[in-house]
Design a protein around this motif. Structure first.
Motif, PDB file in Angstrom:
ATOM      1  N   VAL A   1      15.718   1.951  -4.357  1.00 40.34           N
ATOM      2  CA  VAL A   1      14.579   2.805  -4.704  1.00 40.34           C
ATOM      3  C   VAL A   1      14.776   4.245  -4.241  1.00 40.34           C
ATOM      4  O   VAL A   1      14.239   5.172  -4.837  1.00 40.34           O
TER       5      VAL A   1
ATOM      6  N   ALA B   1       0.517  10.643   1.695  1.00 42.07           N
ATOM      7  CA  ALA B   1      -0.428   9.717   1.065  1.00 42.07           C
ATOM      8  C   ALA B   1      -0.835   8.662   2.085  1.00 42.07           C
ATOM      9  O   ALA B   1       0.009   7.876   2.534  1.00 42.07           O
ATOM     10  N   ASP B   2      -2.080   8.675   2.484  1.00 42.41           N
ATOM     11  CA  ASP B   2      -2.618   7.691   3.434  1.00 42.41           C
ATOM     12  C   ASP B   2      -1.800   7.603   4.715  1.00 42.41           C
ATOM     13  O   ASP B   2      -1.543   6.511   5.227  1.00 42.41           O
TER      14      ASP B   2
ATOM     15  N   ALA C   1       5.542  10.210   1.183  1.00 42.21           N
ATOM     16  CA  ALA C   1       5.712   9.439  -0.040  1.00 42.21           C
ATOM     17  C   ALA C   1       6.201  10.314  -1.193  1.00 42.21           C
ATOM     18  O   ALA C   1       6.096  11.543  -1.149  1.00 42.21           O
ATOM     19  N   TRP C   2       6.709   9.634  -2.209  1.00 40.84           N
ATOM     20  CA  TRP C   2       7.115  10.247  -3.471  1.00 40.84           C
ATOM     21  C   TRP C   2       6.539   9.395  -4.593  1.00 40.84           C
ATOM     22  O   TRP C   2       6.098   8.264  -4.357  1.00 40.84           O
ATOM     23  N   PRO C   3       6.549   9.897  -5.807  1.00 42.62           N
ATOM     24  CA  PRO C   3       6.090   9.065  -6.926  1.00 42.62           C
ATOM     25  C   PRO C   3       6.905   7.758  -7.003  1.00 42.62           C
ATOM     26  O   PRO C   3       7.956   7.627  -6.371  1.00 42.62           O
ATOM     27  N   ASP C   4       6.417   6.836  -7.807  1.00 41.39           N
ATOM     28  CA  ASP C   4       7.061   5.528  -8.011  1.00 41.39           C
ATOM     29  C   ASP C   4       7.036   4.658  -6.754  1.00 41.39           C
ATOM     30  O   ASP C   4       7.932   3.848  -6.527  1.00 41.39           O
ATOM     31  N   GLU C   5       6.005   4.850  -5.932  1.00 45.82           N
ATOM     32  CA  GLU C   5       5.775   4.019  -4.747  1.00 45.82           C
ATOM     33  C   GLU C   5       6.924   4.055  -3.747  1.00 45.82           C
ATOM     34  O   GLU C   5       7.226   3.064  -3.093  1.00 45.82           O
ATOM     35  N   ILE C   6       7.574   5.203  -3.613  1.00 44.76           N
ATOM     36  CA  ILE C   6       8.624   5.382  -2.612  1.00 44.76           C
ATOM     37  C   ILE C   6       7.969   6.003  -1.383  1.00 44.76           C
ATOM     38  O   ILE C   6       7.295   7.022  -1.473  1.00 44.76           O
ATOM     39  N   ASP C   7       8.141   5.353  -0.232  1.00 49.48           N
ATOM     40  CA  ASP C   7       7.607   5.915   1.002  1.00 49.48           C
ATOM     41  C   ASP C   7       8.486   5.520   2.180  1.00 49.48           C
ATOM     42  O   ASP C   7       9.377   4.686   2.062  1.00 49.48           O
TER      43      ASP C   7
END
Length: 89
Positions: A43, A59-60, A64-70
């Motif tokens: 990912v 994010a929270d 994070a990055w788009p496509d649920e990458i954190d």
């Protein structure tokens, strides 16, 4: 040992260069994060693209990055607390 769970919340992140940024946590701890090219698989492969990497956001309490990458804020916090930086190899 009583740990502050909200301390792990990232409240700020500033990109310093491609694959590197500085984070600040809720308790004021701050430090550098470096993502080495050897970590850019699966990912995380999308982070090779500087335009995608520059979409970094908070994010929270997570970086994070788009496509649920954190990135795991607790591991980041511990490494920065111990070493002043977190290097993802």
């Amino acid at each position: 040992m009583n740990q502050c769970l909200t301390c792990f919340n990232v409240i700020d992140a500033k990109i310093t260069k491609h694959l590197e940024f500085v984070v600040t946590f809720a308790d004021g701890l701050s430090g550098a994060v470096k993502i080495l090219p050897s970590h850019l698989y699966g990912v995380f492969e999308k982070l090779k693209d500087p335009q995608f990497f520059n979409r970094l956001e908070i994010a929270d309490g997570f970086v994070a990055w788009p496509d649920e990458i954190d990135l795991a804020p607790d591991a980041m916090y511990q490494a920065i607390k111990e070493n002043g930086e977190w290097v993802l190899k």
